[in-house]
Design a protein around this motif. Structure first.
Motif, PDB file in Angstrom:
ATOM      1  N   ILE A  36     144.174  26.227  33.828  1.00  0.00           N
ATOM      2  CA  ILE A  36     143.726  25.089  34.217  1.00  0.00           C
ATOM      3  C   ILE A  36     143.844  24.144  32.979  1.00  0.00           C
ATOM      4  N   ASN A  37     144.116  24.621  31.943  1.00  0.00           N
ATOM      5  CA  ASN A  37     144.416  23.639  30.946  1.00  0.00           C
ATOM      6  C   ASN A  37     145.310  22.718  31.046  1.00  0.00           C
ATOM      7  N   ALA A  38     146.422  23.265  32.029  1.00  0.00           N
ATOM      8  CA  ALA A  38     147.588  22.474  32.333  1.00  0.00           C
ATOM      9  C   ALA A  38     147.050  21.179  33.157  1.00  0.00           C
ATOM     10  N   ALA A  39     146.170  21.354  33.967  1.00  0.00           N
ATOM     11  CA  ALA A  39     145.677  20.393  34.829  1.00  0.00           C
ATOM     12  C   ALA A  39     144.737  19.549  33.926  1.00  0.00           C
ATOM     13  N   LYS A  40     143.981  19.913  32.927  1.00  0.00           N
ATOM     14  CA  LYS A  40     143.353  18.990  32.183  1.00  0.00           C
ATOM     15  C   LYS A  40     144.155  18.117  31.276  1.00  0.00           C
ATOM     16  N   ILE A  41     145.366  18.588  31.032  1.00  0.00           N
ATOM     17  CA  ILE A  41     146.199  17.681  30.213  1.00  0.00           C
ATOM     18  C   ILE A  41     146.722  16.648  31.044  1.00  0.00           C
ATOM     19  N   VAL A  42     147.100  16.917  32.471  1.00  0.00           N
ATOM     20  CA  VAL A  42     147.334  16.076  33.481  1.00  0.00           C
ATOM     21  C   VAL A  42     146.198  15.199  33.623  1.00  0.00           C
ATOM     22  N   LEU A  43     145.250  15.481  33.816  1.00  0.00           N
ATOM     23  CA  LEU A  43     143.892  14.443  33.990  1.00  0.00           C
ATOM     24  C   LEU A  43     143.891  13.540  32.632  1.00  0.00           C
ATOM     25  N   ALA A  44     144.077  14.178  31.558  1.00  0.00           N
ATOM     26  CA  ALA A  44     143.812  13.210  30.227  1.00  0.00           C
ATOM     27  C   ALA A  44     144.998  11.990  30.284  1.00  0.00           C
ATOM     28  N   ASN A  45     146.093  12.592  30.611  1.00  0.00           N
ATOM     29  CA  ASN A  45     147.348  11.834  30.601  1.00  0.00           C
ATOM     30  C   ASN A  45     147.350  10.711  31.592  1.00  0.00           C
ATOM     31  N   GLU A  46     146.764  10.932  33.034  1.00  0.00           N
ATOM     32  CA  GLU A  46     146.661  10.119  33.783  1.00  0.00           C
ATOM     33  C   GLU A  46     145.718   8.833  33.778  1.00  0.00           C
ATOM     34  N   VAL A  47     144.494   9.514  33.212  1.00  0.00           N
ATOM     35  CA  VAL A  47     143.332   8.388  32.969  1.00  0.00           C
ATOM     36  C   VAL A  47     143.661   7.630  31.708  1.00  0.00           C
ATOM     37  N   THR A  48     144.487   8.206  30.681  1.00  0.00           N
ATOM     38  CA  THR A  48     144.717   7.216  29.720  1.00  0.00           C
ATOM     39  C   THR A  48     145.820   6.479  29.864  1.00  0.00           C
ATOM     40  N   LYS A  49     146.989   6.749  30.693  1.00  0.00           N
ATOM     41  CA  LYS A  49     147.839   5.898  31.149  1.00  0.00           C
ATOM     42  C   LYS A  49     147.276   4.651  31.779  1.00  0.00           C
ATOM     43  N   LEU A  50     146.123   4.901  32.688  1.00  0.00           N
ATOM     44  CA  LEU A  50     145.750   3.769  33.716  1.00  0.00           C
ATOM     45  C   LEU A  50     144.888   2.879  32.629  1.00  0.00           C
ATOM     46  N   VAL A  51     144.120   3.404  31.765  1.00  0.00           N
ATOM     47  CA  VAL A  51     143.013   2.535  31.029  1.00  0.00           C
ATOM     48  C   VAL A  51     143.841   2.053  29.685  1.00  0.00           C
ATOM     49  N   ARG A  52     144.603   2.744  28.995  1.00  0.00           N
ATOM     50  CA  ARG A  52     145.107   2.561  27.899  1.00  0.00           C
ATOM     51  C   ARG A  52     146.649   2.052  27.667  1.00  0.00           C
ATOM     52  N   GLY A  53     147.278   2.607  28.787  1.00  0.00           N
ATOM     53  CA  GLY A  53     148.858   2.429  28.991  1.00  0.00           C
ATOM     54  C   GLY A  53     149.467   3.672  28.703  1.00  0.00           C
ATOM     55  N   GLU A  54     150.800   3.749  29.341  1.00  0.00           N
ATOM     56  CA  GLU A  54     151.518   4.900  29.329  1.00  0.00           C
ATOM     57  C   GLU A  54     152.071   5.250  27.469  1.00  0.00           C
ATOM     58  N   GLU A  55     152.120   4.323  26.700  1.00  0.00           N
ATOM     59  CA  GLU A  55     152.499   4.740  25.467  1.00  0.00           C
ATOM     60  C   GLU A  55     151.405   5.395  24.752  1.00  0.00           C
ATOM     61  N   ALA A  56     150.347   4.768  24.985  1.00  0.00           N
ATOM     62  CA  ALA A  56     149.191   5.473  24.482  1.00  0.00           C
ATOM     63  C   ALA A  56     148.821   6.914  24.701  1.00  0.00           C
ATOM     64  N   ALA A  57     149.346   7.399  26.015  1.00  0.00           N
ATOM     65  CA  ALA A  57     148.864   8.641  26.525  1.00  0.00           C
ATOM     66  C   ALA A  57     149.949   9.452  26.010  1.00  0.00           C
ATOM     67  N   ILE A  58     151.246   9.138  25.966  1.00  0.00           N
ATOM     68  CA  ILE A  58     152.286   9.946  25.143  1.00  0.00           C
ATOM     69  C   ILE A  58     152.006  10.197  23.879  1.00  0.00           C
ATOM     70  N   ARG A  59     151.489   9.037  23.168  1.00  0.00           N
ATOM     71  CA  ARG A  59     151.111   9.411  21.630  1.00  0.00           C
ATOM     72  C   ARG A  59     150.026  10.387  21.688  1.00  0.00           C
ATOM     73  N   ALA A  60     149.007  10.276  22.395  1.00  0.00           N
ATOM     74  CA  ALA A  60     147.949  11.116  22.071  1.00  0.00           C
ATOM     75  C   ALA A  60     148.320  12.481  22.444  1.00  0.00           C
ATOM     76  N   GLU A  61     149.121  12.792  23.500  1.00  0.00           N
ATOM     77  CA  GLU A  61     149.375  14.256  23.917  1.00  0.00           C
ATOM     78  C   GLU A  61     150.218  14.759  22.817  1.00  0.00           C
ATOM     79  N   ALA A  62     151.224  13.913  22.219  1.00  0.00           N
ATOM     80  CA  ALA A  62     151.996  14.414  21.207  1.00  0.00           C
ATOM     81  C   ALA A  62     151.153  14.878  19.775  1.00  0.00           C
ATOM     82  N   THR A  63     150.177  13.935  19.714  1.00  0.00           N
ATOM     83  CA  THR A  63     149.110  14.298  18.508  1.00  0.00           C
ATOM     84  C   THR A  63     148.406  15.660  18.963  1.00  0.00           C
TER      85      THR A  63
END
Length: 409
Positions: A295-322
């Motif tokens: 289920i952690n994989a689904a949570k990462i998808v959730l975090a990436n998708e919401v962050t992409k919408l609200v903060r932009g794709e680059e912010a989501a990529i950086r956050a996941e990498a961090t």
């Protein structure tokens, strides 16, 4: 299985947005045959909205996705009054300049989530101070006041609960529901708005506006509310121990925003994917069915998708990498929240609060006493411990396993 004819109500129903409808059949028929302008109001009490408001913004996005027209109403006028709903005390009064600055800051999120323009289904943003600010008091009493009875107003939850708790309500706040009702009527006349949407706590205010439009102009208006959003633990959406989860980068770094969604309860994953992302329902069904550690994989998808919408794709990529770098233990990702101690250094309890890992010095001291704080992997329990990195050095400060920050001089 949804029985709605219109794409709008089918979409809202499938995604879990519908709690109450004033006239489901009437709105369904209208939405099936024409573009329906619908609005939600947002008061500008801070430079950013928090994620408690995100479900409302996403509902405007769904409105547009279904071929209708979103109308964003910024409460430049109503912010000067203060919505008493769910509050025990009067809202702090803001200056005109502060309200205008807040509106300018809040607008940046809507630009990411809605398409604005002059086409029939393009979103528009208006400020209710433009019309409420022009109303004369006598005119308001004569034109609108006759359609409201004090008897009815006293039965509304926002008023009744305050009185039951013996908390004072100013006459200023008592007028809020009248002004919100007038907003709906004005928007119906000027922009052809037929639908007001909002959280379930706004039901009474929405119904007021519908009745006012009917009595003054004979216009058929509609209302729709979303369920009260709480997490699986029962906590109100948008609040954490460390404070509000803000939508704007200036109020909350992208990593912290991403991490909030990554850490949601397993039971919330499917519901949040439906409400806060554009993923297809089939994919969401697959993700929420994952069990155990998967289920952690689904949570990462959730975090990436919401962050992409609200903060932009680059912010989501950086956050996941961090997050990957941080939790792999191989280093301190650069996107983590950071703080500078200055040449004098900082006591660790104050440091925890300043960087946002704890909400107060009291909480910081409790966490230190619970052995939950690590500096470069070493447990610290003394609140007075002085943190002073060497020149050019970066230290990693951790609270538990999921909260981290960088400390520099």
């Amino acid at each position: 299985m949804s029985t709605y004819e219109s794409a709008l109500l089918r979409l809202l129903d499938e995604r879990g947005y519908i709690h109450q409808l004033t006239d489901a059949a009437g709105l369904d028929a209208l939405a099936a045959k024409q573009v329906v302008p619908g609005y939600i109001g947002f008061d500008a009490t801070a430079p950013s909205l928090h994620i408690g408001s995100l479900v409302q913004i996403m509902m405007l996005r769904r409105l547009q996705q279904a071929g209708h027209k979103p109308v964003v109403v910024m409460g430049g006028g109503t912010t000067r009054i203060g919505d008493p709903t769910g509050r025990d005390e009067s809202r702090k009064m803001l200056t005109d300049a502060a309200i205008e600055a807040n509106i300018a800051s809040i607008m940046t999120v809507f630009d990411k989530l809605l398409t604005f323009g002059d086409e029939p289904t393009d979103a528009v943003m208006v400020n209710n101070h433009d019309w409420l600010g022009q109303l004369g008091y006598i005119e308001l009493l004569q034109e609108v006041g006759t359609h409201f009875t004090v008897n009815r107003m006293l039965t509304f939850d926002s008023v009744r609960q305050r009185l039951e708790r013996e908390q004072p309500m100013t006459f200023l706040e008592f007028n809020y529901m009248i002004l919100q009702g007038y907003d709906f009527r004005h928007l119906a006349c000027e922009l052809g708005v037929r639908l007001q949407m909002g959280g379930s706590d706004q039901w009474g205010n929405i119904v007021n506006g519908i009745e006012l439009g009917r009595r003054m102009d004979g216009t058929e208006l509609f209302g729709l509310t979303t369920p009260l959003l709480t997490t699986a633990s029962g906590a109100k959406m948008g609040k954490t121990a460390a404070g509000a989860v803000w939508l704007n980068e200036e109020q909350l770094p992208a990593y912290n925003f991403w991490q909030y969604w990554r850490n949601v309860d397993d039971a919330d994953v499917g519901r949040f994917l439906r409400l806060f992302t554009d993923l297809p329902l089939e994919e969401i069904a697959r993700l929420e069915a994952l069990a155990g550690a998967e289920i952690n994989a689904a949570k990462i998808v959730l975090a990436n998708e919401v962050t992409k919408l609200v903060r932009g794709e680059e912010a989501a990529i950086r956050a996941e990498a961090t997050a990957r770098e941080t939790f792999a233990g191989s280093g301190a990702g650069e996107d983590l929240p950071s703080i500078a101690t200055g040449p004098e250094g900082m006591r660790i309890a104050a440091l925890l609060t300043e960087v946002g890992l704890t909400a107060s010095n009291g909480e910081a001291k409790r966490k230190l006493a619970e052995n939950a704080v690590r500096l470069e992997g070493e447990a610290i329990t003394d609140p007075a411990h002085l943190v002073l990195p060497d020149e050019g050095e970066t230290l990693r400060l951790s609270l538990g396993k999921k909260k981290h920050a960088l400390v520099r001089r």
